[in-house]
Design a protein around this motif. Sequence first.
Motif, PDB file in Angstrom:
ATOM      1  N   PRO A  11       0.819  -1.216   0.000  1.00  0.00           N
ATOM      2  CA  PRO A  11       0.000   0.000   0.000  1.00  0.00           C
ATOM      3  C   PRO A  11       0.853   1.266   0.000  1.00  0.00           C
ATOM      4  CG  PRO A  11      -0.177  -1.185   2.103  1.00  0.00           C
ATOM      5  CD  PRO A  11       0.694  -2.001   1.232  1.00  0.00           C
ATOM      6  N   LYS A 245       8.759  -4.565   5.756  1.00  0.00           N
ATOM      7  CA  LYS A 245       7.424  -5.176   5.729  1.00  0.00           C
ATOM      8  C   LYS A 245       6.772  -5.025   4.365  1.00  0.00           C
ATOM      9  CE  LYS A 245       6.641  -4.589  10.650  1.00  0.00           C
ATOM     10  NZ  LYS A 245       5.840  -3.992  11.720  1.00  0.00           N
ATOM     11  N   GLN A 246       6.955  -3.856   3.749  1.00  0.00           N
ATOM     12  CA  GLN A 246       6.359  -3.596   2.434  1.00  0.00           C
ATOM     13  C   GLN A 246       7.027  -4.464   1.366  1.00  0.00           C
ATOM     14  OE1 GLN A 246       6.774  -1.302   4.816  1.00  0.00           O
ATOM     15  NE2 GLN A 246       4.609  -0.879   5.015  1.00  0.00           N
ATOM     16  N   PHE A 249       5.845  -8.035   1.555  1.00  0.00           N
ATOM     17  CA  PHE A 249       4.511  -8.162   0.953  1.00  0.00           C
ATOM     18  C   PHE A 249       4.594  -8.129  -0.568  1.00  0.00           C
ATOM     19  CE2 PHE A 249       0.496  -6.493  -0.656  1.00  0.00           C
ATOM     20  CZ  PHE A 249      -0.386  -7.410  -0.095  1.00  0.00           C
ATOM     21  N   GLU A 255       2.001 -10.754   5.018  1.00  0.00           N
ATOM     22  CA  GLU A 255       1.904  -9.535   5.802  1.00  0.00           C
ATOM     23  C   GLU A 255       2.473  -9.763   7.195  1.00  0.00           C
ATOM     24  OE1 GLU A 255      -1.984  -7.933   4.675  1.00  0.00           O
ATOM     25  OE2 GLU A 255      -1.787  -6.583   6.388  1.00  0.00           O
ATOM     26  N   VAL A 256       3.522  -9.026   7.518  1.00  0.00           N
ATOM     27  CA  VAL A 256       4.116  -9.146   8.849  1.00  0.00           C
ATOM     28  C   VAL A 256       3.136  -8.548   9.852  1.00  0.00           C
ATOM     29  CG1 VAL A 256       6.051  -8.488  10.323  1.00  0.00           C
ATOM     30  CG2 VAL A 256       6.441  -8.978   7.901  1.00  0.00           C
ATOM     31  N   PRO A 257       2.753  -9.317  10.885  1.00  0.00           N
ATOM     32  CA  PRO A 257       1.755  -8.796  11.823  1.00  0.00           C
ATOM     33  C   PRO A 257       2.244  -7.557  12.569  1.00  0.00           C
ATOM     34  CG  PRO A 257       2.600 -10.940  12.539  1.00  0.00           C
ATOM     35  CD  PRO A 257       3.150 -10.694  11.188  1.00  0.00           C
ATOM     36  N   MET A 384       1.742   1.959   5.764  1.00  0.00           N
ATOM     37  CA  MET A 384       1.213   1.143   6.863  1.00  0.00           C
ATOM     38  C   MET A 384      -0.301   1.291   6.963  1.00  0.00           C
ATOM     39  SD  MET A 384       3.763  -0.523   7.987  1.00  0.00           S
ATOM     40  CE  MET A 384       2.910  -1.335   9.322  1.00  0.00           C
TER      41      MET A 384
END
Lengths: 447, 332
Positions: A11, A245-246, A249, A255-257, A384
Motif C-alpha cells: 500500500p 514489511k512492504q 509483501f 503480511e508481517v503482523p 502502513m
Amino acid sequence: MGASTANFRAPGGIHPAYHKDLAAEQPIAEMPLPAMLVVSMSQHLGKPAEPTVKKGDTVLRGQVIGEAAGFISAAVHAPTSGTVKLVAAVATAAGPRATAITIVPDGEDTWVEGITPCPGWQTLDKKAIAEKIAAAGITGMGGAGFPTHVKVSPPPEAEIDTLILNGAECEPYLTADYRLMIEHAARIWEGALIIAKALEATTIRVAIEDNKPQAIAAMQDAIPAEAKDAQVVVLKTEYPQGAEKQQIFAITGREVPCGGLPLNVGIVVENVGTTLAVWEAVVNGLPLTERVTTVTGGPIATPGNVKARLGTSYADLVEFCGGTSGTISKIISGGPMMGFAQPDLACGTTKTTSGLLLLGPDAVQAYESMPCISCGRCVGVCPMKLMPNELSQFLEAEDYETAEAYNVMDCIECGCCAFECPAHRPLVQHMRRGKAQVMLIRRKQAS
Amino acid sequence: MSELAIVSSSPHAHSGSSVQRIMLDVIIALVPAMAAATYAFGWDAIRLISACVLACVASEGVSRKWMGRDLGVEDLSAVITGILLAFNLPPSLPTWMAVVGSVFAIVICKQLFGGIGYNPFNPALAGRVMLLISFPVFMTTWSTWGIPAPLAVDAITTATPLGLVKTAIATTGELPFTFNGATALQLFVGNQNGCIGEVSAAALLLGGLYMLVRRCISWHIPVAYLGTVTLFSAILWLHHPQQNLNPGFHLLAGGLMLGAIFMATDMVTSPVTKRGMLVFGAGCGLLTMLVRKWGGYPEGVSFAILLMNAVTPLINRATRPRVFGAVKKKKA
C-alpha cells in the motif's frame, strides 16, 4: 532462471525526485586512513557495546574494542591499528550521546592476530556461521542496524523458508548498495548462500527497484549454480520499497503482523551491504571495520561512493570528496527521507551510515505549518495504512491513548505523509514524539 | 564551516504541494464555469461573483485579525468560497443579499469554527441555504434570457427545468416536456435557467477534469454521487416513465454537476478515505434524489451535501483502513 517482477503491490508510497545520478556512476573509492577515528559504541539497535580498552592502549585492526552488552547488541572492532587517545561520550548521528573511542592511527594498519579465513564454509553448521557473524560485529547496514547474528539465529519454532536480500535502496540520493551490487555481485550471492544455510532457508530473492537495470543485470548474471531457488525480483520504483514489511509483501504477499517481525511469516530480510559483510566475515574471517557511504548532494564537489573506516568523521569524508562549494543548509546522515539532520560535520561514520548528504539552500525550504485541510493525501500514501492526519491531531492534543488505539506504534517513520502534506504539517515529528510517549507510558504501567 | 546547519526532523524532502497551490488550482478549474456564467447572464454574473469574492476575502481578513489568528487571506480559500457562493445564486439577486450570504459563510460557518480546516460544513453551501431560507422569493426568481422552449415556458412565469417538472407533476400530473437529444444538448452547454454557476455542465466537467489531473480531487466522490443519481432516477423512470424524466435529465439539470464536482469534493468537509468518499458520494446522491422526487424544493443538492458534511467524521471513523499487518500472529 530469469528475473521476475514483484507480484504484489504494497500500500501507499510516493515518487520523490531521486538525484541518484550524482553518485551512481562513481565506482567505490577507498579512502586513505584519516588522522583520527572516533568509533562509537552505539553503532546498532539495542544496548551499546562495553569498551574494553582505555586511554593510552595500543590497538590492532580488528581487535575488539567494545564487547556486545547483552543479547541484542554487537561487538565493535578497531578500524585500524593505533593508539587510543580518548574514551568519552560524544553525540551520535541520531542525537543521543554515547561512549566513543578515539583512535589515532599509526599508519601501519596492522591486523590483529588470529584472523582465520574459511573458504570452505559449506562445512560449517548454522551455529558456527552465527558465531562467526557475531564475532565480526555485523549489524544491519541498511538503516536500523539490527545485530545480524540475532537475525540469523531465529528461535527453533520459527521456520524460515525465504531469505530476501534488500537491494531496493529506495532512499533518494543513495547509491552505495547499487555500487556494491554492480562491483561485488558474486560475493553478495555467496554471502546470501551462507546466510541461507544458517537459516535453513531454501528460497533466496534479491529485491531491486526497476530504476537500477545495471544492478539487476549484475546480480542476475552472478546467480550461483548451487543455489536451488534463487531469483532477482524487480520492484517498481517507489518509495518506500526498501521498507522491510512492504518489501516482504510485494514479493511474497505475506503480511508481517503489527508489532511482529519478518520471522513471524517465515522470512528474514538482509541488506546487500550486510550480506557482503557476512561474506567477508565468514570467508575471509574479517570483522566489520569499514563500509561504503554515499557522499553526495549539491554542495559536494565530487560526489561518490566512499569505502571508509568506521569512525571516519563526516568532515574527512567531505574533504575526500573534494570539499564543498557554496552554502550548506543541511547536513544529513543517511538519505533525505529518513536521515538525521546534523548541525555540523563532527560526527563519525558507523555501521549504518549509508549516506552523507549535504543540501544547499536551493534544496531546503522553511515552511509555516497550517491546520490540516483533510485532503487525505497522507492517508493515501501511508505504506502502513495509518491515518496520519488524525494521528497528528491526537498527538497535538497529547491524547496518547487514542493515538495508540489508532496504531501510532506501527508508524515506520518513512516520511511519505509529511512529504505529501500540502499544509506542511510536521507529521513524522508528531509520530516520533507520540511513539516515545506511548513507550514511556507502557514502561510506567509495566513497572 | 562557520555556521551551523539547519537541524529538523526527517523527511528532508517535500513534494512541493501547498494549500495555496491547491486553492489556486480550484480557482483555475472554476474559470470555464465563470466564463459560461458570464456568457449566459452577462453583467449579473460579474456583479455577483465580484461581490461575493470581495465580501468573502474582506470578512475573512477582518475576522481573522479580530480573532487574533496569525494566518492571513493568502491561502486563497476565501476566494473559492466567494466564487462558489455566487455560483449558487440566481442572477437577479440583489448585491447586498449576496454580501450578507458571504459574510455569513465566512464568519459564522468558517472562522467561528476555527478557520481553515476546522469548518464542519461547506461555507458556500451554508451561505446559500441561509439566503434561501431568509429570502425565499429572491432566491427562486429566475430571469429569462432568451432560452428557447421547452425549457422556458413564457416570459413571466420562468423557472428552472427542475422547477418546471416539479410544478407540472404537482398540478397536472404530467411531465411538462420530453427529454430528448435537443433538450440534453441545451442543458449540457448551459442554455437553461438556474443559478449562475450551474447552467453549463460542459464547463463544470472541464473544470473537474483539470482538478483530477492536478489531484485536487479524486474521482471517488463525483462518480459515486453521479452514479447514485443515475441509478436512482433510472429506477424511477423505468418504473413510471410518465411521471419521471430519465437519468440524463437528472444528471444535467439543476446544481448536480456543480455540487458533485466542486461542492461535495471540498476537502475540509468530505471524508479522507477512498471508501469513505464513495459512501459520502452515494449518500449525497441518495439525498439529492429524495429531495428532487419527494421534497418541498425542486432541487436538493445543497441540502444533501450539507447533511452529508455533518456525518463526515462518522464516515471517516467507520472507513478507517485496516492497518497493514493487522493480521493474526501465527507464531512468535
